[in-house]
Scaffold this motif. Structure first.
Motif, PDB file in Angstrom:
ATOM      1  N   ARG A   2       4.782  -6.112   4.351  1.00 59.81           N
ATOM      2  CA  ARG A   2       4.267  -5.242   3.294  1.00 59.81           C
ATOM      3  C   ARG A   2       3.080  -4.419   3.798  1.00 59.81           C
ATOM      4  N   ILE A   3       2.182  -5.078   4.503  1.00 52.80           N
ATOM      5  CA  ILE A   3       1.010  -4.383   5.036  1.00 52.80           C
ATOM      6  C   ILE A   3       1.421  -3.360   6.090  1.00 52.80           C
ATOM      7  N   GLY A  11       1.505  -8.212  -3.734  1.00 52.61           N
ATOM      8  CA  GLY A  11       2.279  -7.232  -2.988  1.00 52.61           C
ATOM      9  C   GLY A  11       2.300  -5.837  -3.572  1.00 52.61           C
ATOM     10  N   LYS A  12       1.389  -5.544  -4.500  1.00 50.62           N
ATOM     11  CA  LYS A  12       1.366  -4.224  -5.123  1.00 50.62           C
ATOM     12  C   LYS A  12       0.310  -3.346  -4.449  1.00 50.62           C
ATOM     13  N   ILE A  68       1.392   5.146   5.411  1.00 46.50           N
ATOM     14  CA  ILE A  68       0.802   6.250   4.651  1.00 46.50           C
ATOM     15  C   ILE A  68      -0.059   7.132   5.553  1.00 46.50           C
ATOM     16  N   PHE A  69      -0.546   6.558   6.657  1.00 47.12           N
ATOM     17  CA  PHE A  69      -1.395   7.304   7.586  1.00 47.12           C
ATOM     18  C   PHE A  69      -0.587   7.938   8.722  1.00 47.12           C
ATOM     19  N   SER A  70       0.735   7.813   8.632  1.00 44.60           N
ATOM     20  CA  SER A  70       1.599   8.329   9.677  1.00 44.60           C
ATOM     21  C   SER A  70       1.918   9.808   9.461  1.00 44.60           C
ATOM     22  N   HIS A  76       2.158 -15.450   6.893  1.00 50.97           N
ATOM     23  CA  HIS A  76       3.120 -15.123   5.831  1.00 50.97           C
ATOM     24  C   HIS A  76       3.864 -13.833   6.197  1.00 50.97           C
ATOM     25  N   ALA A  77       5.082 -13.963   6.655  1.00 54.12           N
ATOM     26  CA  ALA A  77       5.855 -12.815   7.150  1.00 54.12           C
ATOM     27  C   ALA A  77       6.067 -11.722   6.099  1.00 54.12           C
TER      28      ALA A  77
END
Length: 358
Positions: A194-195, A139-140, A201-203, A188-189
């Motif tokens: 996380r994704i 998750g990093k 970041i592209f917003s 996997h919720a």
């Protein structure tokens, strides 16, 4: 020696008027120990057999990590009884999330070990699945970025090694990885969330970008302000935390959360260097990194491509945009110097006419 001086001299120079002179002086003195330790590693790994043994050991250790982490995810605890506490899987490094960073740094030589033994043990490629799982479940986001850097560079190495790259085999390998990892993401919720947050970041939305960077924008603003005021030699190694509250406004996310020292460092390597060792530190680091890139370029020009996977490891460990552990902190700089020393030992063996390709 020159590589060492590039990073050590700025630390020494910044300690002259550091905000915490005692801590800075101790850091400057203890940092010297990395030089003899590195020389010892170079001496201890002088030869193909020893480098080959080290390569095998790294592969075995990383494989144990990812298998143990897979058990932790499936069963709920690993072989040592450490629990899986979503959303981040920690494996043997519990309660710290360290594994994805180390996997990303050592990925090139991990992949290279598989490539060298593919004809004899093709099943080794199956380990890429739990490797990918550990990277995702860790998750990093910084580790994902580091793996994108080291993995893309390794693909470039494969292309240089064999320009007649077999697209069918590459596509088959991609499917081998994409199907189980895609299924993991779908089921996997916590990983989905996380994704989804990372894609912010592209917003163009400032809030989404701040969330995607784990609220690091306020840390970076403070680091830039410190660097402007202490542009020559910074506030001293590990001094960021000492002056954070002075530079952060009341509306700073971390002040509102009750962190008077932010998160102890800016969480962006280049800004940590700029704020703590100033322009001198940036110049030293730039020279350090350029020397590594030059060594990579010379290896490619000379056709010594077997050096490339080894060089990619320190280039990833010292990547300027790393946004994880403190660059001047003991943990990560110890990792960096160890990786650099081992890589230089492998390169030295290949230059002596001893092929580190086993």
């Amino acid at each position: 020696m020159l590589l060492f001086l590039c990073l050590w001299f700025p630390i020494l120079f910044s300690s002259i008027d550091a905000v915490d002179s005692q801590r800075a002086a101790i850091k400057a003195l203890t940092y010297v120990l990395y030089l003899p330790a590195g020389v010892m590693i170079l001496y201890a790994l002088s030869g193909q057999r020893l480098v080959s043994a080290m390569h095998t050991m790294i592969f075995v250790v990383l494989s144990i990590w990812i298998i143990d982490g897979s058990i932790q995810f499936i069963v709920g605890h690993n072989l040592f009884g450490y629990p899986y506490t979503p959303p981040q899987l920690m494996g043997m490094f519990y309660p710290k999330v360290r594994m994805p960073y180390l996997l990303a740094v050592l990925a090139p030589i991990y992949f290279e070990y598989m490539r060298l033994r593919f004809k004899k043990w093709p099943w080794l490629l199956l380990l890429l699945i739990p490797f990918g799982m550990m990277m995702l479940l860790g998750g990093k986001r910084t580790a994902w970025m580091m793996l994108a850097f080291s993995g893309t560079a390794y693909l470039a190495y494969l292309y240089l090694l064999n320009r007649a790259f077999n697209l069918k085999k590459a596509a088959l390998l991609f499917l081998l990885l994409a199907l189980p990892l895609g299924l993991l993401t779908w089921l996997h919720a916590p990983l989905q969330q996380r994704i989804h947050a990372t894609l912010g970041i592209f917003s163009s939305d400032a809030v989404a970008v701040d969330t995607a960077t784990a609220h690091r924008l306020d840390l970076w603003r403070v680091a830039l302000a410190i660097a402007r005021d202490h542009w020559l030699n910074g506030v001293g190694p590990r001094g960021y935390r000492q002056v954070f509250n002075e530079y952060a406004g009341d509306d700073n996310f971390w002040i509102r959360k009750g962190f008077a020292d932010g998160t102890t460092h800016p969480h962006l390597q280049i800004l940590e260097i700029a704020s703590e060792t100033g322009l001198v530190g940036l110049a030293g680091f730039a020279l350090f990194y350029l020397l590594l890139l030059q060594r990579l370029w010379l290896a490619i020009r000379a056709g010594q491509l077997q050096q490339m996977p080894w060089l990619l490891c320190p280039l990833t460990a010292f990547f300027p945009l790393n946004a994880h552990l403190a660059f001047y902190g003991t943990y990560w700089i110890s990792v960096g110097w160890w990786v650099l020393a081992v890589s230089l030992a492998a390169i030295s063996a290949s230059e002596d006419g001893k092929d580190t390709g086993h």
